[in-house]
Structures are given as C-alpha cells and as structure tokens.
Design an enzyme around this catalytic site. Structure first.
Site, PDB file in Angstrom:
ATOM      1  N   GLU A  23       0.813  -1.236  -0.061  1.00 40.04           N
ATOM      2  CA  GLU A  23      -0.107  -0.059  -0.071  1.00 40.04           C
ATOM      3  C   GLU A  23       0.865   1.183  -0.003  1.00 40.04           C
ATOM      4  O   GLU A  23       2.109   1.245   0.609  1.00 40.04           O
ATOM      5  CB  GLU A  23      -1.018   0.121   1.305  1.00 40.04           C
ATOM      6  N   HIS A  84      -4.536   6.260   0.350  1.00 37.29           N
ATOM      7  CA  HIS A  84      -3.594   5.218   0.486  1.00 37.29           C
ATOM      8  C   HIS A  84      -4.460   4.240  -0.639  1.00 37.29           C
ATOM      9  O   HIS A  84      -5.480   4.521  -1.436  1.00 37.29           O
ATOM     10  CB  HIS A  84      -3.813   4.444   1.730  1.00 37.29           C
TER      11      HIS A  84
HETATM   12 ZN   LIG Z   1      -7.711   0.479   3.380  1.00 40.90          ZN
END
Ligand SMILES: [Zn+2]
Length: 144
Positions: A23, A84
C-alpha cells in the site's frame, strides 16, 4: 465534495502503482471551502511504516505528518485528508481503515490497484464527533 486537480489525482494514483503490491499512503493538502467542500492543491507522499503487513495496512510516521503539516502551513495550506491504495482489493474502506481514522471532516481517498494498475479512486469523509459515532460517508470527487 473533494475537488482535486488532475496532476494531484494522477500523482496519488501513480504512487499506488509504484508501491504495488504494498500500500502507498500520503496526505492531501489545500483549502477547506466555506461550503463544506475541499479544494486540493497538492499531495505529499509518505513512506508506509507498516513493514509487518504493507500489502493491506498503512501507517504514516507522526513525525513525517507533523513536518508535512508545518510545510503546508507555510504555504497557507491545511491537511484535507489522506490517501492510500488497496492492492488487489476494491476502492472501499475497510473496518481497519475506519478504526484508524481520526481526522473528522477530512477525506480518506482510496485507490484500488489491480495487478499493478490503478483502477478506481473513491473518497470518503470521516463524519461524526468522536470514536463512538464516527463513520465514513461517500464523498463526491471532482477532478478539475
Ligand atoms: Zn485501506
């Protein structure tokens, strides 16, 4: 309503592609408009400190966040929210995302990255007054 310039929109989506399959995370900076909408002026990339589980968790170092906030203020910009990515998962908030969100009135932008390509980008505004009644509301995004 989150108004975001094409350049910033492209930058946060590209960030998710670069960190795939981990991420990415970062900060949205700009102005809160009187009408309840927000105008993004730029994004600041952050390192994901979640080395234990970077493919489905993110964390921004508080020291890095304070630096970004200070540098933003020097330009007259506020923190409007955070972004994100969700590698190979939908662009929808998770229960972890809600549990770890604490900036009321701010936007949480999530981009799904499938097989390394950014697909959908959605924004959610953290509504409520405290931890007991907080919730994410779908927020319209306008790329300007
Ligand atoms: Zn998330």
């Amino acid at each position: 309503m989150l108004k975001i310039p094409q350049s910033a929109y492209a930058a946060l989506r590209q960030h998710g592609e670069e960190t795939y399959p981990s991420e990415c995370c970062g900060v949205l900076l700009g102005h809160f408009d009187g009408s309840g909408s927000k105008t993004v002026l730029g994004v600041a990339r952050c390192g994901n400190t979640r080395a234990d589980s970077p493919h489905n968790r993110y964390n921004i170092d508080p020291k890095e966040l304070i630096r970004i906030q200070r540098e933003g203020r020097e330009r007259g910009e506020d923190i409007l929210g955070f972004y994100h990515s969700h590698p190979d998962h939908p662009a929808q908030w998770s229960t972890t995302d809600l549990a770890e969100a604490h900036w009321f009135g701010c936007s949480y932008v999530i981009t799904s990255v499938e097989k390394g390509k950014a697909v959908l980008t959605n924004s959610f505004e953290l509504a409520g007054t405290d931890e007991s009644d907080k919730k994410f509301l779908d927020e319209e995004t306008e790329v300007v």
